[in-house]
Design a protein around this motif. Structure first.
Motif, PDB file in Angstrom:
ATOM      1  N   UNK A  13     -12.833   3.341  -0.063  1.00 59.26           N
ATOM      2  CA  UNK A  13     -11.489   2.778  -0.895  1.00 59.26           C
ATOM      3  C   UNK A  13     -11.653   3.371  -2.407  1.00 59.26           C
ATOM      4  N   UNK A  14     -10.533   3.826  -2.506  1.00 60.04           N
ATOM      5  CA  UNK A  14     -10.234   4.482  -4.120  1.00 60.04           C
ATOM      6  C   UNK A  14      -9.652   3.449  -4.962  1.00 60.04           C
ATOM      7  N   UNK A  15      -9.806   3.090  -6.195  1.00 59.37           N
ATOM      8  CA  UNK A  15      -9.030   2.297  -7.069  1.00 59.37           C
ATOM      9  C   UNK A  15      -8.177   3.357  -7.740  1.00 59.37           C
ATOM     10  N   UNK A  16      -7.073   2.810  -7.693  1.00 61.84           N
ATOM     11  CA  UNK A  16      -5.689   3.585  -8.402  1.00 61.84           C
ATOM     12  C   UNK A  16      -5.280   2.924  -9.623  1.00 61.84           C
ATOM     13  N   UNK A  17      -4.301   3.384 -10.405  1.00 61.42           N
ATOM     14  CA  UNK A  17      -3.747   2.874 -11.253  1.00 61.42           C
ATOM     15  C   UNK A  17      -2.530   2.167 -10.514  1.00 61.42           C
ATOM     16  N   UNK A  45      -4.797   6.471   3.706  1.00 61.48           N
ATOM     17  CA  UNK A  45      -4.021   5.293   4.000  1.00 61.48           C
ATOM     18  C   UNK A  45      -3.719   4.375   2.760  1.00 61.48           C
ATOM     19  N   UNK A  46      -2.443   3.954   2.899  1.00 60.92           N
ATOM     20  CA  UNK A  46      -1.907   3.158   1.981  1.00 60.92           C
ATOM     21  C   UNK A  46      -1.221   1.784   2.632  1.00 60.92           C
ATOM     22  N   UNK A  69      -3.281  -1.208  -6.373  1.00 57.40           N
ATOM     23  CA  UNK A  69      -4.431  -0.698  -6.860  1.00 57.40           C
ATOM     24  C   UNK A  69      -5.425  -0.032  -5.881  1.00 57.40           C
ATOM     25  N   UNK A  70      -5.244   0.288  -4.805  1.00 58.00           N
ATOM     26  CA  UNK A  70      -6.193   0.629  -3.841  1.00 58.00           C
ATOM     27  C   UNK A  70      -5.436   1.723  -2.844  1.00 58.00           C
TER      28      UNK A  70
END
Length: 186
Positions: A13-17, A45-46, A69-70
């Protein structure tokens, strides 16, 4: 730079803005196609869901991000790959474990399958007829103590075939847990 075929890729999992998830997904997918990153990262994957939104007098089906946010990537984090992913525009960092130093925490395969399954359910739900209610849709309660009340769907549970509907009772919004059979479209 080529990944060894015997190394198993894991999901991270990547945290995004928040609000930039789709942009990050497109950016990573372009990098996977056009650079060596494709040897190490196989999928992005979103998780999204389909919801009804009202535009004017029309109800329109819109895709909404389920986990704001992920974003999730299936990758082998060798060499510079962790650094490359972490330093992609609009990415904050990996979700990390509590080790010292903290390392990117793999997401359990079951969680990813559940997210993918939920996405499939939503798509199938639109065609299913019986279980095709969407978040944001207005429905009328047709049985039980709240018969005749009109409310908006806040949550859809496809497995249990239930809905969480917000209705106004004495001017206050009240959540109701209802079966699909207890409501009809308004």
């Amino acid at each position: 730079m080529s990944a060894s075929n015997n190394i198993e890729k894991k999901w991270y999992a990547l945290r995004t803005i928040s609000g930039k998830e789709q942009k990050v997904k497109q950016l990573l997918e372009a990098e996977i196609k056009n650079s060596d990153l494709g040897h190490y990262v196989s999928q992005v994957l979103l998780p999204t869901e389909k919801v009804y939104v009202t535009r004017g007098n029309k109800k329109v089906v819109k895709e909404k991000t389920r986990m704001s946010g992920y974003i999730f990537v299936e990758a082998v984090l060798t060499g510079e790959i962790e650094y490359e992913l972490r330093n992609t525009t609009d990415i904050i960092d990996f979700v990390r474990n509590r080790e010292n130093p903290p390392k990117p925490e793999p997401v359990r395969e079951a969680e990813i399958n559940r997210m993918l399954g939920a996405a499939d359910d939503v798509i199938e739900g639109v065609d299913e007829g019986v279980n095709d209610y969407m978040v944001g849709e207005e429905v009328k309660v047709i049985s039980g103590p709240f018969n005749g009340f009109i409310g908006e769907i806040e949550e859809v549970n496809r497995e249990k075939r239930t809905l969480k509907v917000m209705v106004k009772v004495f001017g206050r919004k009240t959540p109701l847990e209802l079966e699909n059979s207890q409501v009809e479209r308004e």
